[in-house]
Write a protein that holds these residues in place. Sequence first.
Motif, mmCIF file in Angstrom:
data_model
loop_
_atom_site.group_PDB
_atom_site.id
_atom_site.type_symbol
_atom_site.label_atom_id
_atom_site.label_comp_id
_atom_site.label_asym_id
_atom_site.label_seq_id
_atom_site.Cartn_x
_atom_site.Cartn_y
_atom_site.Cartn_z
ATOM 1 N N PRO A 81 10.082 -34.499 -44.486
ATOM 2 C CA PRO A 81 10.715 -35.626 -44.311
ATOM 3 C C PRO A 81 11.826 -36.074 -44.527
ATOM 4 O O PRO A 81 12.686 -35.552 -45.425
ATOM 5 N N PRO A 82 12.918 -36.680 -42.964
ATOM 6 C CA PRO A 82 14.176 -37.057 -43.542
ATOM 7 C C PRO A 82 13.931 -37.922 -44.959
ATOM 8 O O PRO A 82 13.619 -38.846 -45.066
ATOM 9 N N ARG A 83 15.187 -38.348 -45.107
ATOM 10 C CA ARG A 83 15.777 -39.045 -46.072
ATOM 11 C C ARG A 83 16.343 -40.767 -45.879
ATOM 12 O O ARG A 83 16.671 -40.603 -44.642
ATOM 13 N N ARG A 84 15.645 -41.089 -46.741
ATOM 14 C CA ARG A 84 15.799 -43.034 -46.260
ATOM 15 C C ARG A 84 15.847 -42.955 -44.940
ATOM 16 O O ARG A 84 15.948 -44.148 -44.600
ATOM 17 N N THR A 85 14.495 -43.407 -44.588
ATOM 18 C CA THR A 85 13.920 -43.910 -43.567
ATOM 19 C C THR A 85 13.746 -45.278 -43.337
ATOM 20 O O THR A 85 13.601 -46.043 -42.872
ATOM 21 N N GLY A 86 12.888 -45.302 -44.640
ATOM 22 C CA GLY A 86 12.423 -46.776 -44.530
ATOM 23 C C GLY A 86 10.897 -46.955 -44.628
ATOM 24 O O GLY A 86 10.716 -48.184 -44.596
ATOM 25 N N LEU A 87 10.555 -45.731 -43.867
ATOM 26 C CA LEU A 87 9.867 -45.773 -43.474
ATOM 27 C C LEU A 87 8.337 -45.340 -45.256
ATOM 28 O O LEU A 87 8.726 -45.254 -45.272
ATOM 29 N N PRO A 88 6.855 -46.776 -45.323
ATOM 30 C CA PRO A 88 6.106 -46.237 -46.365
ATOM 31 C C PRO A 88 6.295 -44.818 -45.983
ATOM 32 O O PRO A 88 5.617 -43.437 -45.169
ATOM 33 N N ARG A 89 5.925 -43.551 -47.143
ATOM 34 C CA ARG A 89 5.477 -42.545 -47.162
ATOM 35 C C ARG A 89 3.770 -42.453 -46.854
ATOM 36 O O ARG A 89 3.476 -40.930 -45.652
ATOM 37 N N ALA A 90 2.640 -43.133 -46.165
ATOM 38 C CA ALA A 90 2.001 -42.713 -45.501
ATOM 39 C C ALA A 90 2.221 -42.788 -43.905
ATOM 40 O O ALA A 90 1.485 -41.596 -43.132
ATOM 41 N N VAL A 91 2.860 -43.788 -43.411
ATOM 42 C CA VAL A 91 3.742 -43.782 -42.405
ATOM 43 C C VAL A 91 4.410 -42.097 -41.482
ATOM 44 O O VAL A 91 4.013 -41.567 -41.317
ATOM 45 N N LEU A 92 5.526 -41.646 -42.926
ATOM 46 C CA LEU A 92 5.822 -40.572 -42.574
ATOM 47 C C LEU A 92 4.810 -39.586 -42.824
ATOM 48 O O LEU A 92 4.410 -38.216 -41.844
ATOM 49 N N ARG A 93 3.758 -39.139 -43.625
ATOM 50 C CA ARG A 93 2.516 -37.577 -43.952
ATOM 51 C C ARG A 93 1.850 -37.896 -42.203
ATOM 52 O O ARG A 93 1.658 -37.009 -42.291
ATOM 53 N N TRP A 94 1.061 -39.768 -41.398
ATOM 54 C CA TRP A 94 1.263 -40.095 -40.937
ATOM 55 C C TRP A 94 2.527 -38.623 -39.031
ATOM 56 O O TRP A 94 1.448 -38.701 -38.275
ATOM 57 N N LEU A 95 2.974 -39.470 -39.206
ATOM 58 C CA LEU A 95 3.793 -38.361 -37.894
ATOM 59 C C LEU A 95 4.131 -36.907 -38.342
ATOM 60 O O LEU A 95 3.652 -36.055 -37.467
ATOM 61 N N GLN A 96 4.301 -36.799 -39.756
ATOM 62 C CA GLN A 96 3.852 -34.793 -39.934
ATOM 63 C C GLN A 96 2.441 -34.482 -39.387
ATOM 64 O O GLN A 96 1.935 -33.412 -39.200
ATOM 65 N N SER A 97 1.686 -35.285 -40.005
ATOM 66 C CA SER A 97 0.169 -34.781 -39.172
ATOM 67 C C SER A 97 0.095 -34.689 -37.561
ATOM 68 O O SER A 97 -1.494 -33.698 -37.124
ATOM 69 N N LEU A 98 1.081 -35.670 -37.086
ATOM 70 C CA LEU A 98 0.933 -34.820 -35.325
ATOM 71 C C LEU A 98 1.891 -33.755 -34.771
ATOM 72 O O LEU A 98 1.059 -33.355 -33.261
ATOM 73 N N ASP A 99 1.804 -32.786 -35.408
ATOM 74 C CA ASP A 99 2.207 -31.704 -34.744
ATOM 75 C C ASP A 99 3.351 -32.172 -34.347
ATOM 76 O O ASP A 99 3.436 -31.589 -33.041
ATOM 77 N N LEU A 100 4.444 -33.034 -33.837
ATOM 78 C CA LEU A 100 5.403 -33.283 -32.902
ATOM 79 C C LEU A 100 5.855 -31.659 -32.280
ATOM 80 O O LEU A 100 6.079 -30.732 -33.320
ATOM 81 N N SER A 101 6.837 -32.200 -31.660
ATOM 82 C CA SER A 101 7.426 -31.240 -31.236
ATOM 83 C C SER A 101 8.663 -30.849 -31.590
ATOM 84 O O SER A 101 9.534 -29.486 -32.232
ATOM 85 N N PHE A 102 8.838 -31.712 -32.219
ATOM 86 C CA PHE A 102 10.704 -31.955 -33.665
ATOM 87 C C PHE A 102 10.614 -32.935 -34.174
ATOM 88 O O PHE A 102 9.821 -34.446 -33.845
ATOM 89 N N PHE A 103 11.177 -33.236 -35.373
ATOM 90 C CA PHE A 103 10.739 -34.475 -36.443
ATOM 91 C C PHE A 103 11.621 -35.287 -36.320
ATOM 92 O O PHE A 103 12.755 -33.976 -36.832
ATOM 93 N N PRO A 104 11.405 -36.375 -36.048
ATOM 94 C CA PRO A 104 13.435 -37.113 -36.441
ATOM 95 C C PRO A 104 13.539 -36.834 -37.307
ATOM 96 O O PRO A 104 13.133 -37.539 -38.331
ATOM 97 N N ARG A 105 15.469 -36.333 -37.490
ATOM 98 C CA ARG A 105 15.758 -36.717 -38.209
ATOM 99 C C ARG A 105 16.959 -38.005 -38.497
ATOM 100 O O ARG A 105 17.308 -38.326 -39.600
ATOM 101 N N ASN A 106 17.468 -38.488 -36.993
ATOM 102 C CA ASN A 106 18.029 -39.685 -37.008
ATOM 103 C C ASN A 106 17.220 -40.386 -35.876
ATOM 104 O O ASN A 106 16.681 -40.402 -35.288
#
Length: 244
Positions: free
Chosen positions: A14-39
Motif C-alpha cells: 500500500p502507499p505510504r501515509r494515505t490516512g486510510l485505515p488498514r481495513a480499507v487498504l486491504r479492501w482496495l488490494q482485494s479488488l485487483d484494480l488495474s493499478f494501485f493508487p500511489r497518489n
Amino acid sequence: AVPASRASMSYSHPPRRTGLPRAVLRWLQSLDLSFFPRNFRRDFSNGYLIAEIFSWYYPGDIHSHSYENGASLATKLSNWSQLAQFFSKRNLKPVQELIDGTIHCKPGAAEMLVQDIYSMLTNGRIKNIQDEVDFTDHYYQEQLPMVARSTASKAIKNNIKLTEIMMEPNINKNRQKVNAIINMHMQRRLVEREENPSEWFFKAKHASLCLRKQNTDNTSPVPVSFLLQTSFLLVWVLQSLTSL
C-alpha cells in the motif's frame, strides 16, 4: 484504456501515509484494480478507479471501456457524469461534497470518498478520517513555523483550484470564495499574534504616527479589500492559464 505501464504496476504494497485505515487498504488490494493508487489525490480525481471499484459490485452497470484514465477536465467531467447516472439508477448516495473535493484534488477528499464508498459497499463501520469536512490547507499550515506560512495571495492560490474556476467561471461566486479565504487567513493571523505577541513585535514607523488628512470628498472610494480580492484572483487565473 489503461496504459500498459500502469496496468503492470505492482500493488502488493500500500502507499505510504494515505490516512486510510488498514481495513480499507486491504479492501482496495482485494479488488485487483488495474493499478494501485500511489497518489490518492491525483489517481482518484478522474473517477476511473471509482468506476473500477463499483464494477466489481455492479458488473452489469459499469463497463470500464466507457471510462478514460486521463487528467484533463473534460475527461474528469465525462467519467463523473457517467458515475452520477449510475448512482441515480442504483439509488446510491455518495457525499457530493466529497466528490467535488476529489475532482478538484482537495487535500483529504479522495481518502474520505474511498472510505465512504467502502462503508456503502461493505456495510463496514470505520472511524471517520476527520470529524468535519475541511479541504483547506489549514492543517499543513499549522505544522509550519509562522515565518514560513502562506501570505494572503498564496492562501488563495493554495485553496482555489484552476478546475474550480473553469467549472464555475462566475466572477461573483469566485470572489465570494476569495473573500472567505482572505477572512479565514486574517483570522488565523490575529490568533497567531495573540498567542505569540513577541513574534509580531515591531516599532511603529514615523510615517504611521503622523496625522492624516481626512477625506472630505463625498464620493465613497472602492474598498481596498475588494480591489485585493479581485486583483489576486485575476493575477492567479492569468498565471495559471499561461502555464498551461
